[in-house]
Structures are given as structure tokens and as C-alpha cells.
Design a protein around this motif. Structure first.
Motif, short mmCIF file in Angstrom:
data_model
loop_
_atom_site.label_atom_id
_atom_site.label_comp_id
_atom_site.label_asym_id
_atom_site.label_seq_id
_atom_site.Cartn_x
_atom_site.Cartn_y
_atom_site.Cartn_z
N LEU A 10 0.80 -1.22 0.00
CA LEU A 10 0.00 0.00 0.00
C LEU A 10 0.83 1.28 0.00
O LEU A 10 0.29 2.37 0.09
N GLY A 11 2.15 1.15 -0.07
CA GLY A 11 3.01 2.32 -0.15
C GLY A 11 3.73 2.69 1.13
O GLY A 11 4.63 3.52 1.12
N TYR A 15 7.31 4.85 1.59
CA TYR A 15 7.45 6.11 2.34
C TYR A 15 8.61 6.01 3.32
O TYR A 15 9.40 6.95 3.47
N VAL A 16 8.72 4.88 4.01
CA VAL A 16 9.81 4.68 4.96
C VAL A 16 11.15 4.68 4.22
O VAL A 16 12.11 5.32 4.65
N GLY A 17 11.21 4.01 3.08
CA GLY A 17 12.44 3.99 2.29
C GLY A 17 12.84 5.38 1.83
O GLY A 17 14.01 5.75 1.89
N ASP A 18 11.86 6.15 1.37
CA ASP A 18 12.13 7.53 0.95
C ASP A 18 12.68 8.36 2.11
O ASP A 18 13.62 9.14 1.94
N HIS A 19 12.09 8.18 3.29
CA HIS A 19 12.52 8.96 4.46
C HIS A 19 13.94 8.57 4.88
O HIS A 19 14.78 9.44 5.16
N ILE A 20 14.22 7.28 4.89
CA ILE A 20 15.57 6.82 5.22
C ILE A 20 16.57 7.39 4.21
O ILE A 20 17.65 7.86 4.58
N ILE A 50 16.87 -3.17 3.16
CA ILE A 50 15.58 -3.67 2.69
C ILE A 50 14.51 -3.18 3.65
O ILE A 50 14.62 -3.37 4.87
N VAL A 51 13.51 -2.52 3.11
CA VAL A 51 12.36 -2.03 3.88
C VAL A 51 11.15 -2.75 3.31
O VAL A 51 10.79 -2.54 2.16
N THR A 52 10.55 -3.63 4.10
CA THR A 52 9.42 -4.39 3.57
C THR A 52 8.32 -4.58 4.59
O THR A 52 8.57 -4.72 5.79
N PRO A 127 1.96 4.40 14.36
CA PRO A 127 1.11 4.61 13.19
C PRO A 127 1.80 5.38 12.07
O PRO A 127 1.37 5.32 10.92
N VAL A 128 2.87 6.09 12.40
CA VAL A 128 3.70 6.75 11.38
C VAL A 128 5.06 6.03 11.42
O VAL A 128 5.95 6.41 12.19
N PRO A 129 5.20 4.98 10.62
CA PRO A 129 6.42 4.17 10.73
C PRO A 129 7.71 4.91 10.39
O PRO A 129 8.78 4.52 10.83
N GLU A 130 7.60 6.02 9.64
CA GLU A 130 8.80 6.81 9.33
C GLU A 130 9.46 7.32 10.60
O GLU A 130 10.69 7.41 10.68
N ASP A 131 8.66 7.65 11.62
CA ASP A 131 9.23 8.14 12.88
C ASP A 131 10.07 7.07 13.56
O ASP A 131 11.18 7.35 14.04
#
Length: 144
Positions: A10-11, A15-20, A50-52, A127-131
């Protein structure tokens, strides 16, 4: 070069990969993001992140399945690859982060060198995995 390889339904993992990637670039690293990873286009050297997410009953998202299958069928020489895995999942499932855990073990089995333990992000707690990914990266940035 740091290759960021995402497996996403679902993306969220993208988003996490982009943030990293953004955080690593700020620290002076070069990154390349692979949202439709193809093993033939990713050098077996440098660092792989790898972010999955985990889909269904512990499976990989469709976009990363061919990449993982290629690693299993014809693994490249991985002695020059350092890696880390960020696994995103929902702890209410008994297959919590199964895809990411499998990826971590697979890369170790075929000769990669782990930079960290498999990092799991529970979307119920974050809920915001980028954090959560940012906190993890800050703790381990010197390894990259």
C-alpha cells in the motif's frame, strides 16, 4: 552507495524507504531507491537496506517477490554487501514482520554482513512508521 530496496503493498514501506534515503543524503551518503527491485540492476556491493511490509499470511508484497526469489535461486556473491532490514507489520497477526525477518535471515545465509538486527516496526505502536525508522537510523547511522 546505499541501495534502499522496498517491498510494499500500500506504499507504507516506500514512504519509509524515501525517508531513510533523505536522512542518509543529509548525512552525506549516496542512495538509490529500488521500489521495483530487480536483482540484475543492484550491485552486490556496498550497503543494502531492505524495507518491507508483510502481506497476507506472512508473505512478501508482490513488488519484491521476484527479487527475493532471485536471491534464493541464484544468490550473488554477497561478501561485499553489508545490509540492514526494516520490517513493517501489525503485531495483531501471528505472522508479524515475517517477510522482513525472512529477508534478514536470507541475506545472512547467502553471505551478507548484517549491520543491525532485523528492525521491526509495529504499526499499532507506531502509526507513522517513518518516525520509528528515523529513531532506528539515528541509533545506527555510524554503521552506514
Amino acid at each position: 552507495m546505499i541501495h534502499i530496496i522496498t517491498g510494499s503493498t500500500l506504499g507504507g514501506a516506500e514512504y519509509v524507504g524515501d525517508h531513510i534515503s533523505e536522512l542518509l543524503i543529509e548525512k552525506g551518503h549516496q542512495t538509490e531507491i529500488h521500489n521495483q527491485p530487480d536483482l540484475s540492476n543492484i550491485n552486490a556491493d556496498g550497503t543494502w537496506i531492505i524495507v518491507t511490509s508483510t502481506h497476507g499470511a506472512g508473505e512478501y508484497p508482490d513488488n519484491i517477490k521476484p527479487f527475493i526469489q532471485a536471491l534464493q535461486d541464484t544468490p550473488p556473491k554477497m561478501s561485499d554487501v553489508k545490509y540492514a532490514v526494516v520490517a513493517i507489520g501489525d503485531s495483531s497477526y501471528d505472522t508479524f514482520c515475517a517477510a522482513g525477518k525472512h529477508a534478514h535471515d536470507l541475506l545472512e545465509d547467502i553471505g551478507g554482513t548484517a549491520l543491525t538486527e532485523c528492525f521491526t516496526i509495529d504499526i499499532l505502536a507506531h502509526p507513522v512508521p517513518e518516525d520509528a525508522a528515523e529513531e532506528w537510523l539515528e541509533q545506527h547511522i555510524e554503521r552506514f
